[in-house]
Enzyme design. Structure first.
Site, mmCIF file in Angstrom:
data_model
loop_
_atom_site.group_PDB
_atom_site.id
_atom_site.type_symbol
_atom_site.label_atom_id
_atom_site.label_comp_id
_atom_site.label_asym_id
_atom_site.label_seq_id
_atom_site.Cartn_x
_atom_site.Cartn_y
_atom_site.Cartn_z
ATOM 1 C CG HIS A 39 44.772 36.358 17.650
ATOM 2 N ND1 HIS A 39 45.663 37.306 18.336
ATOM 3 C CD2 HIS A 39 45.012 36.703 16.241
ATOM 4 C CE1 HIS A 39 46.234 38.053 17.362
ATOM 5 N NE2 HIS A 39 45.884 37.603 16.131
ATOM 6 N NE ARG A 59 52.363 42.399 12.652
ATOM 7 C CZ ARG A 59 51.677 42.318 13.704
ATOM 8 N NH1 ARG A 59 51.203 40.995 14.023
ATOM 9 N NH2 ARG A 59 51.914 43.086 14.804
#
Lengths: 299, 299
Positions: free
Chosen positions: A136, A140
């Site tokens: 993963h 952001r």
């Protein structure tokens, strides 16, 4: 009223640059994963065709169930192949107004009157082979009355391998050390804390790094660090996939893999803040839940 | 300080009777499900042996991760068979003290100083055949500074069948009408509201009844109603399993089933209050998450 990051032209340029970076990183990740699919001609599922990403754009104003009279959207890229059972790489750039009960849960959300802008990239790879670790990565940029970066990368092997774990952490440590020698120990501990299944007293995987609210006062440095995390992942993860992808596995390995994936689902739906953020802010449900594994067992 | 239901001898007897009922209902449910497994000799998976329940007791004080210096425990009964892919019937009787941040979320939890007692039965059936509806039934008695019943039953067919849906609702309506003609419309609407996947704008299945906080002032009547819901489920569900269990299914049916089960997982982990209650009060994790389907896909 002074300009806040939501309206300030300096921040307009920062937003543009960050969103462009997430898109560029997406393209590079997709290219290397498709190359791995081509190399899968010696893998146990070699009779299948090499997978290719399918891109699906989504529009937040049109598709989102959230409130706020908002805009933006994103693109889901999904590949279902012979090495990658299901890998999704989402990018999104959204803006709008948080609902009144949600805004106080986000830094600066009250001060901005709930107004926000957010862009990011999110990647989850679930592998055909139980011998190849799942992974993963997410970074952001979020803007309310202030702006910051967040993200991280972590590895979830079904059968942990010390060399892989060390190589993964080594790559992330190098990326961190390039910005601040204090980052790796802090962000590694944060990752261990975040990806913890409290109800089971278990870690989700072998960890990595996790950071949030990164606003050191030097936006350029924070952006460079965020890019370095993405680049480190782009470099190291393929080097953990390739050595294992042609090894044969047993039915018992596969049964173990689909059962361990249950922990991944439990974490995502019970604890993951990104999932909650997306579902609460009218994100695209298919894009948010794209991270869930293709086949899972709670036997 | 007057006696509260936590300490009052009248309530001691009520607790004993309710706990005994949940145990008795468990035994009757397990018996009929094992009989159905025997009858599965014409089912598509008839080459497999008829399934039998395995019972596993668990002790809350010893196994629970929760806080509170508590007691009680329960018994998981799980059958993995040729008609029932995985059916769990849990009973539990637990008591203790809610954590300080949780007690105010439970009726009477503040007034009781966080002290509580709870007993119940919970059943989830995931079927081998995509043509046989999955089902859930749960009833419980909870005591804090007051005592009440809650529970319900609902049906999740993968391929809805109007006759099955009508028969299931008819049986629950009859059980409700025996107590109060207002119950069925109210508890059916509550069920539709509760088993709603807000993020997808979808119902989990075809509904049933759901009730909570049932304390009409006549404990005997409330207990009788709670028993009637259990008995109605015991009667109707086998009559929805038997007509479908020998029908052949296709790979496409199965793919649809495992995908629909994903919605079940999403509901359980994102929304279900019983799951949250159990995980927050130090319940047995394996027992609480036994409701998750044996094989699930997010393709």
């Amino acid at each position: 009223m002074t300009d806040t990051p939501v309206t300030d032209p300096v921040w307009t340029d920062r937003k543009r640059r960050a969103a462009a970076w997430f898109e560029d990183l997406r393209d590079r990740l997709c290219a290397v994963f498709e190359a791995i699919e081509d190399e899968g001609r010696d893998s146990p599922l070699a009779e299948r065709p090499a997978g290719r990403f399918q891109r699906t754009p989504w529009d937040r104003a049109a598709d989102g169930p959230g409130d706020g009279g908002d805009g933006g959207g994103g693109t889901m890229s999904i590949l279902r192949g012979r090495v990658f059972e299901k890998v999704g790489v989402n990018i999104s750039t959204v803006h709008g107004t948080f609902s009144s009960d949600f805004r106080d849960q986000v830094r600066g959300g009250g001060e901005s009157g709930g107004r926000f802008w957010a862009a990011g990239i999110s990647l989850v790879a679930h592998m055909q082979s139980p011998l190849v670790p799942a992974a993963h990565m997410n970074t952001r940029m979020i803007v309310t009355s202030r702006g910051w970066f967040g993200g991280g990368a972590d590895l979830t092997p079904m059968v942990p391998d010390d060399r892989d774990t060390q190589a993964f952490h080594g790559a992330l440590k190098a990326a961190c050390d390039g910005s601040d020698p204090g980052y790796y120990p802090r962000f590694k501990a944060w990752c261990d804390d975040y990806f913890h299944l409290k109800h089971r007293g278990e870690a989700r995987g072998v960890g990595g790094v996790f950071f949030d609210d990164l606003a050191s006062g030097d936006w350029e440095a924070d952006f460079a660090f965020t890019r370095d995390i993405g680049t480190a992942f782009l470099d190291i993860y393929p080097r953990l996939v390739r050595p294992h992808m042609s090894r044969p596995w047993t039915e018992a390995d596969r049964a173990h893999q689909v059962q361990r994936r249950g922990r991944y689902v439990e974490f995502t739906l019970l604890y993951d803040r990104g999932t909650a953020f997306g579902l609460r802010t009218g994100g695209n449900v298919e894009a948010i839940l794209m991270s869930l594994p293709p086949m899972v067992a709670w036997p």
